[in-house]
Design a protein around this motif. Structure first.
Motif, PDB file in Angstrom:
ATOM      1  N   ALA A   9       0.834  -1.204   0.000  1.00  0.00           N
ATOM      2  CA  ALA A   9       0.000   0.000   0.000  1.00  0.00           C
ATOM      3  C   ALA A   9       0.868   1.253   0.000  1.00  0.00           C
ATOM      4  N   SER A  10       1.946   1.231   0.766  1.00  0.00           N
ATOM      5  CA  SER A  10       2.844   2.378   0.823  1.00  0.00           C
ATOM      6  C   SER A  10       3.541   2.606  -0.513  1.00  0.00           C
ATOM      7  N   LEU A  11       3.961   1.526  -1.139  1.00  0.00           N
ATOM      8  CA  LEU A  11       4.598   1.644  -2.451  1.00  0.00           C
ATOM      9  C   LEU A  11       3.617   2.224  -3.467  1.00  0.00           C
ATOM     10  N   ILE A  12       2.393   1.735  -3.459  1.00  0.00           N
ATOM     11  CA  ILE A  12       1.374   2.249  -4.370  1.00  0.00           C
ATOM     12  C   ILE A  12       1.113   3.723  -4.073  1.00  0.00           C
ATOM     13  N   SER A  13       1.017   4.075  -2.794  1.00  0.00           N
ATOM     14  CA  SER A  13       0.793   5.457  -2.393  1.00  0.00           C
ATOM     15  C   SER A  13       1.906   6.365  -2.900  1.00  0.00           C
ATOM     16  N   PHE A  14       3.149   5.924  -2.761  1.00  0.00           N
ATOM     17  CA  PHE A  14       4.278   6.726  -3.232  1.00  0.00           C
ATOM     18  C   PHE A  14       4.287   6.822  -4.750  1.00  0.00           C
ATOM     19  N   ALA A  15       3.902   5.764  -5.434  1.00  0.00           N
ATOM     20  CA  ALA A  15       3.858   5.806  -6.904  1.00  0.00           C
ATOM     21  C   ALA A  15       2.801   6.808  -7.367  1.00  0.00           C
ATOM     22  N   VAL A  16       1.634   6.788  -6.730  1.00  0.00           N
ATOM     23  CA  VAL A  16       0.574   7.742  -7.087  1.00  0.00           C
ATOM     24  C   VAL A  16       1.033   9.163  -6.760  1.00  0.00           C
ATOM     25  N   GLY A  17       1.654   9.346  -5.598  1.00  0.00           N
ATOM     26  CA  GLY A  17       2.158  10.667  -5.225  1.00  0.00           C
ATOM     27  C   GLY A  17       3.241  11.166  -6.173  1.00  0.00           C
ATOM     28  N   THR A  18       4.130  10.264  -6.581  1.00  0.00           N
ATOM     29  CA  THR A  18       5.183  10.634  -7.528  1.00  0.00           C
ATOM     30  C   THR A  18       4.577  11.057  -8.858  1.00  0.00           C
ATOM     31  N   ALA A  19       3.599  10.301  -9.342  1.00  0.00           N
ATOM     32  CA  ALA A  19       2.934  10.643 -10.605  1.00  0.00           C
ATOM     33  C   ALA A  19       2.230  11.998 -10.489  1.00  0.00           C
ATOM     34  N   ALA A  20       1.582  12.240  -9.353  1.00  0.00           N
ATOM     35  CA  ALA A  20       0.891  13.513  -9.152  1.00  0.00           C
ATOM     36  C   ALA A  20       1.873  14.680  -9.149  1.00  0.00           C
ATOM     37  N   LEU A  21       2.975  14.524  -8.421  1.00  0.00           N
ATOM     38  CA  LEU A  21       3.974  15.592  -8.375  1.00  0.00           C
ATOM     39  C   LEU A  21       4.622  15.824  -9.731  1.00  0.00           C
ATOM     40  N   LEU A  22       4.889  14.745 -10.465  1.00  0.00           N
ATOM     41  CA  LEU A  22       5.451  14.889 -11.801  1.00  0.00           C
ATOM     42  C   LEU A  22       4.491  15.663 -12.693  1.00  0.00           C
ATOM     43  N   GLY A  23       3.205  15.343 -12.592  1.00  0.00           N
ATOM     44  CA  GLY A  23       2.209  16.071 -13.369  1.00  0.00           C
ATOM     45  C   GLY A  23       2.185  17.553 -13.040  1.00  0.00           C
ATOM     46  N   VAL A  24       2.268  17.889 -11.755  1.00  0.00           N
ATOM     47  CA  VAL A  24       2.269  19.298 -11.340  1.00  0.00           C
ATOM     48  C   VAL A  24       3.521  20.011 -11.846  1.00  0.00           C
ATOM     49  N   VAL A  25       4.687  19.364 -11.676  1.00  0.00           N
ATOM     50  CA  VAL A  25       5.948  19.969 -12.130  1.00  0.00           C
ATOM     51  C   VAL A  25       5.910  20.212 -13.635  1.00  0.00           C
ATOM     52  N   LEU A  26       5.421  19.231 -14.392  1.00  0.00           N
ATOM     53  CA  LEU A  26       5.338  19.392 -15.850  1.00  0.00           C
ATOM     54  C   LEU A  26       4.327  20.469 -16.226  1.00  0.00           C
ATOM     55  N   ALA A  27       3.183  20.480 -15.566  1.00  0.00           N
ATOM     56  CA  ALA A  27       2.150  21.478 -15.872  1.00  0.00           C
ATOM     57  C   ALA A  27       2.633  22.894 -15.561  1.00  0.00           C
ATOM     58  N   MET A  28       3.436  23.033 -14.510  1.00  0.00           N
ATOM     59  CA  MET A  28       3.921  24.360 -14.117  1.00  0.00           C
ATOM     60  C   MET A  28       5.214  24.733 -14.844  1.00  0.00           C
ATOM     61  N   ARG A  29       5.717  23.804 -15.632  1.00  0.00           N
ATOM     62  CA  ARG A  29       6.911  24.035 -16.451  1.00  0.00           C
ATOM     63  C   ARG A  29       8.135  24.454 -15.624  1.00  0.00           C
ATOM     64  N   TYR A  30       8.300  23.790 -14.503  1.00  0.00           N
ATOM     65  CA  TYR A  30       9.488  24.032 -13.692  1.00  0.00           C
ATOM     66  C   TYR A  30      10.725  23.557 -14.437  1.00  0.00           C
ATOM     67  N   ASP A  31      11.840  24.251 -14.221  1.00  0.00           N
ATOM     68  CA  ASP A  31      13.106  23.798 -14.788  1.00  0.00           C
ATOM     69  C   ASP A  31      13.561  22.546 -14.044  1.00  0.00           C
ATOM     70  N   TRP A  32      14.174  21.635 -14.790  1.00  0.00           N
ATOM     71  CA  TRP A  32      14.704  20.423 -14.171  1.00  0.00           C
ATOM     72  C   TRP A  32      15.918  20.788 -13.328  1.00  0.00           C
ATOM     73  N   PRO A  33      16.111  20.109 -12.192  1.00  0.00           N
ATOM     74  CA  PRO A  33      17.295  20.416 -11.362  1.00  0.00           C
ATOM     75  C   PRO A  33      18.572  20.053 -12.107  1.00  0.00           C
ATOM     76  N   VAL A  34      19.620  20.813 -11.833  1.00  0.00           N
ATOM     77  CA  VAL A  34      20.914  20.578 -12.459  1.00  0.00           C
ATOM     78  C   VAL A  34      21.681  19.566 -11.613  1.00  0.00           C
ATOM     79  N   ALA A  35      22.201  18.529 -12.265  1.00  0.00           N
ATOM     80  CA  ALA A  35      22.896  17.442 -11.549  1.00  0.00           C
ATOM     81  C   ALA A  35      24.034  17.973 -10.696  1.00  0.00           C
ATOM     82  N   ALA A  36      24.775  18.953 -11.194  1.00  0.00           N
ATOM     83  CA  ALA A  36      25.910  19.496 -10.436  1.00  0.00           C
ATOM     84  C   ALA A  36      25.442  20.119  -9.122  1.00  0.00           C
ATOM     85  N   GLN A  37      24.281  20.756  -9.143  1.00  0.00           N
ATOM     86  CA  GLN A  37      23.745  21.346  -7.915  1.00  0.00           C
ATOM     87  C   GLN A  37      23.265  20.262  -6.959  1.00  0.00           C
ATOM     88  N   LEU A  38      22.629  19.221  -7.496  1.00  0.00           N
ATOM     89  CA  LEU A  38      22.155  18.132  -6.649  1.00  0.00           C
ATOM     90  C   LEU A  38      23.316  17.416  -5.963  1.00  0.00           C
TER      91      LEU A  38
END
Length: 147
Positions: free
Chosen positions: A36-65
């Motif tokens: 259930a937790s894995l499914i919850s995190f997968a749904v949450g990840t998909a939701a956040l990805l959708g929001v980030v894509l819809a808001m057109r956020y810049d992708w994080p830079v690997a060097a900064q991460l």
């Protein structure tokens, strides 16, 4: 604007017991709290990805991460522990006891984090008011569990 942020924190807090109950229900249908937790995190990840894509956020830079301290990467583990624990405990100890204990743990850790100014929190020394607040909350846990 402050009232908006305070209200947002309150509403997010209201979602915690509801999330535990929802995930506990999912655990009954998915062979346990971990699934259930894995499914919850997968749904949450998909939701956040959708929001980030819809808001057109810049992708994080690997060097900064790469500059982030090691412990900055542990939030997902902590979230997984929280979600899995909530899904497991909700039907065993009830929403009120579970949330009372979660909030007590959160408050104690928050006072420690504030005192030392760890993990980007502004420093606020432990004082008598904060200690009394923690003790009142712990008394509340006892009262909720007893009755």
């Amino acid at each position: 604007m402050l009232y908006f942020w305070l209200s947002l924190a309150f509403v997010a807090g209201m979602m915690m017991p509801l999330q535990a109950g929802v995930n506990s229900t999912l655990a009954l249908q998915s062979n346990g709290a971990l699934w259930a937790s894995l499914i919850s995190f997968a749904v949450g990840t998909a939701a956040l990805l959708g929001v980030v894509l819809a808001m057109r956020y810049d992708w994080p830079v690997a060097a900064q991460l790469k500059q982030a301290p090691w412990w900055a990467w542990t939030g997902g583990f902590m979230g997984a522990l929280f979600v899995a624990t909530g899904a497991f405990l909700a039907p065993r100890i009830g929403a009120a006891t579970m949330i009372a204990l979660l909030v007590a743990g959160q408050l104690i850790m928050s006072v420690i984090l504030d005192h030392f100014g760890w993990a980007t929190f502004p420093q606020h020394e432990i004082n008598l008011g904060r200690i009394l607040g923690v003790l009142c909350l712990l008394a509340g846990v006892v009262l909720i569990r007893m009755y």
